[in-house]
Motif scaffolding. Sequence first.
Motif, PDB file in Angstrom:
ATOM      1  N   GLU A  44      -8.262  -6.117  -0.766  1.00 12.89           N
ATOM      2  CA  GLU A  44      -7.181  -5.364  -0.122  1.00 12.89           C
ATOM      3  C   GLU A  44      -7.672  -3.959   0.249  1.00 12.89           C
TER       4      GLU A  44
ATOM      5  N   ASP B 220      -7.314   0.100   1.243  1.00  9.43           N
ATOM      6  CA  ASP B 220      -6.552   1.211   0.666  1.00  9.43           C
ATOM      7  C   ASP B 220      -5.247   1.332   1.446  1.00  9.43           C
ATOM      8  N   THR B 221      -4.148   0.800   0.868  1.00 16.02           N
ATOM      9  CA  THR B 221      -2.899   0.711   1.616  1.00 16.02           C
ATOM     10  C   THR B 221      -2.313   2.083   1.950  1.00 16.02           C
ATOM     11  N   ASP B 222      -2.527   3.073   1.081  1.00 14.52           N
ATOM     12  CA  ASP B 222      -2.019   4.406   1.402  1.00 14.52           C
ATOM     13  C   ASP B 222      -2.717   4.956   2.648  1.00 14.52           C
TER      14      ASP B 222
ATOM     15  N   GLY C  26       4.742  -0.140   5.768  1.00 16.64           N
ATOM     16  CA  GLY C  26       6.131   0.276   5.647  1.00 16.64           C
ATOM     17  C   GLY C  26       7.072  -0.691   6.327  1.00 16.64           C
TER      18      GLY C  26
ATOM     19  N   ARG D 198      -1.523   3.021   5.753  1.00 12.14           N
ATOM     20  CA  ARG D 198      -0.186   3.411   6.197  1.00 12.14           C
ATOM     21  C   ARG D 198      -0.208   4.775   6.878  1.00 12.14           C
TER      22      ARG D 198
ATOM     23  N   ALA E  23       4.688  -8.212   0.396  1.00 12.99           N
ATOM     24  CA  ALA E  23       4.457  -7.024  -0.423  1.00 12.99           C
ATOM     25  C   ALA E  23       3.402  -6.138   0.208  1.00 12.99           C
ATOM     26  N   TYR E  24       2.331  -6.746   0.704  1.00 16.69           N
ATOM     27  CA  TYR E  24       1.279  -5.982   1.357  1.00 16.69           C
ATOM     28  C   TYR E  24       1.820  -5.294   2.613  1.00 16.69           C
TER      29      TYR E  24
ATOM     30  N   GLU F 103       4.809  -4.237   3.290  1.00 17.36           N
ATOM     31  CA  GLU F 103       5.654  -3.090   2.965  1.00 17.36           C
ATOM     32  C   GLU F 103       4.815  -1.924   2.471  1.00 17.36           C
ATOM     33  N   SER F 104       3.755  -2.226   1.722  1.00 17.26           N
ATOM     34  CA  SER F 104       2.919  -1.162   1.178  1.00 17.26           C
ATOM     35  C   SER F 104       2.033  -0.535   2.251  1.00 17.26           C
ATOM     36  N   ALA F 105       1.406  -1.374   3.086  1.00 14.56           N
ATOM     37  CA  ALA F 105       0.412  -0.883   4.038  1.00 14.56           C
ATOM     38  C   ALA F 105       1.011  -0.418   5.352  1.00 14.56           C
TER      39      ALA F 105
ATOM     40  N   ARG G  56       9.343  -4.061   6.113  1.00 16.20           N
ATOM     41  CA  ARG G  56      10.002  -5.056   5.268  1.00 16.20           C
ATOM     42  C   ARG G  56      10.285  -6.286   6.123  1.00 16.20           C
TER      43      ARG G  56
END
Length: 697
Positions: free
Chosen positions: A185, A187-189, A398, A192, A391-392, A394-396, A400
């Motif tokens: 995975e 770095d989702t932050d 934003g 995003r 889930a990925y 939404e994290s990476a 839903r």
Amino acid sequence: MRGRRKIDLQTLDLFAQPQLSAQDTLGALARLSDAGLLRRLDSALAAFVHGQDPGAEPALLVAAAVLAQMEGRGHSCLPLAALVARPNDVLAWPREAQPLLAALWDRLPPRLEDWLAALQRSPVVRTVQDGSGKAVCNGVDNAVDDGCPLVLRTGAEPLLYLRRYWDYERGVAAHIARRTEVDAEPDTDRVRGWLDRLFGPSGADKPDWQKLACALALRGRLSVITGGPGTGKTYTAARLLALLFAMAPDAQQLRVALAAPTGKAAARLKQAIDASLLDLKDSVQGELDLEALVQRMGAARTLHSLLGARPDTRYFRHHAGNPLDVDVLIVDEASMIHLEMMAALLQALPPTARLVLLGDKDQLASVEAGAVLGDLCRDAQAGCYLPATCAYAESAAGQRIPAEFMAAGAALPLAQHTVMLRESRRFGGPIGQLALAVNRGDAPAAQALLAEHTRLGVDAVLWARQGGAAQRIAEDAVHGRGRQASYAAYARQLGLWRSDRPQTPQEHEDWVCGVLNAFERFRLLCAVREGDWGVAGLNRAVEAVLQAQGAIRKEGEWYAGRPVMVTRNDAQLNVFNGDIGIALPGFADPSRLRVYFLQGEKLHAVSTARLAQVETAFAMTVHKSQGSEFEHTALVLSAQGGNVLNRELVYTGITRARQAFTLWAEVPGLLASAIASPTQRSSGLLRFLEHGVRCSA
């Protein structure tokens, strides 16, 4: 089927005996080829099978002939259960041939089990059982594969293959399975943060599918982005490139290539990607050198050019042993890629490279066998996203994902790497409404839209016209509807032809570009090639109108103003199948014609003497128009279209038009009949992916 002759019902005498021998069967198949119900190639395959296996039973010989015919119609395999139970549906012969078909089928085994046994007893058929990996040849388990020309795939829905299509499907599925394995995975932050800069902050009301597509593309080495016209496929791909550039450990070393099946589609892809990337300069605020990225990508290429096509052979310079020198490959108009080409492309990609496929899953499939994008996008409408994917996302990104697009149980890994763009930002209005009506199979709504706009008169954007001679179509094509060029026709090009000849090289270049661009504003699109309402007839009709107007002087094959389409790749001349050029006088020697092509923003000229594989292109088939768009498109439906007239053909013809669309139908009912006939190509590609590669929710 093209070239079908009037059916000789005396052929029924051939089936007077209650049982067929192998020789009777071969004779019957040859007579069916004589009648035009099968091709010569189809009955020849049955004869070849009998030559390899003198004990071949009639069921095997018939199955071989039908398999060859199915391949010619774009199918990669033959569904045997449907052939045995519903031969009319599989063969699609005309009504007058139904007694012939019934007489043949009465003398063949009535049960599927008997057909399968006949195939499995033959040494020319290799049997492979779904899921078990067990192979059987001539009744012997785990037999060594000695090159059987036919492959029988057993299971709930038995399929018969020509060997090479079995190999292609198996290879494509293996590559896709490996490429859809989720990498580590990212770095989702960080992802995003970049996505918010490239697309803007996420809204809470509905998902941004473009943003989601970019995020999901980072999880594997295959990404499929599908959507109709105006949904932003290349816009999304450009932002994905910027994201990959930003996330790369060494951005300066990222090797990017762009490709498409045709030269026109490749040029459009390059222009769209470059423009979208340069529009992002303010968003990246100098942190990314997008101009350097654009320069390093170079020109987009046709797939044949990218892979290094070898003249007069099926093989390419690039393959598994000599892979492409690329880290990211974006391929547009993927619906046009046939199975064999997709297999070659996947073999030539380095294992670590990312492949991004862009295309409209609802367009016509490739002319040759296979409907790869349609197969890959089976779950695109439904989504079928697993909890880990949601889930990925939404994290990476934003994003839903709504519950309606989540998987109810198990789902293919491929679905986790496929995104359908659902909102068209430019293809709205009447043309968009018409395309949507056709796509959902709503013939009454499509006909009502056409009728309403036809009543509005010359300023409408949709017109429907019916019947009449081909000359009426040609006159409209030349002069515009009702001789008023409210929307594009060939009149603008006529004006440029008649203008004063340029006096300097730059003026000549500008003049040639003007003629080429004017020609790209309008096009006649045909369902068929032959007949008065086909490509050949309408090209002759347009030429006759232009000759009568004094716009051209047609004294031979070549004349000033003749538009041509290249029908065969020629790397030495730098022209490829589907390229459009126009024959015009050269500047240095106006007495000699040269064919000018606009490749991106550059002119390319070739002497007429060197262009042998071309055809006149005032009218072209809908298949050949894929990858192109025109200000005004006129779609011509011939009464001789037969099975060619289908929903995908009409949808593709409509979506070639940007501002205006005209429908010509030779007889009533053609549009409704086509809309009611969606294309269904037989394929086992997804079965390869489903057996042993499903992941669980």
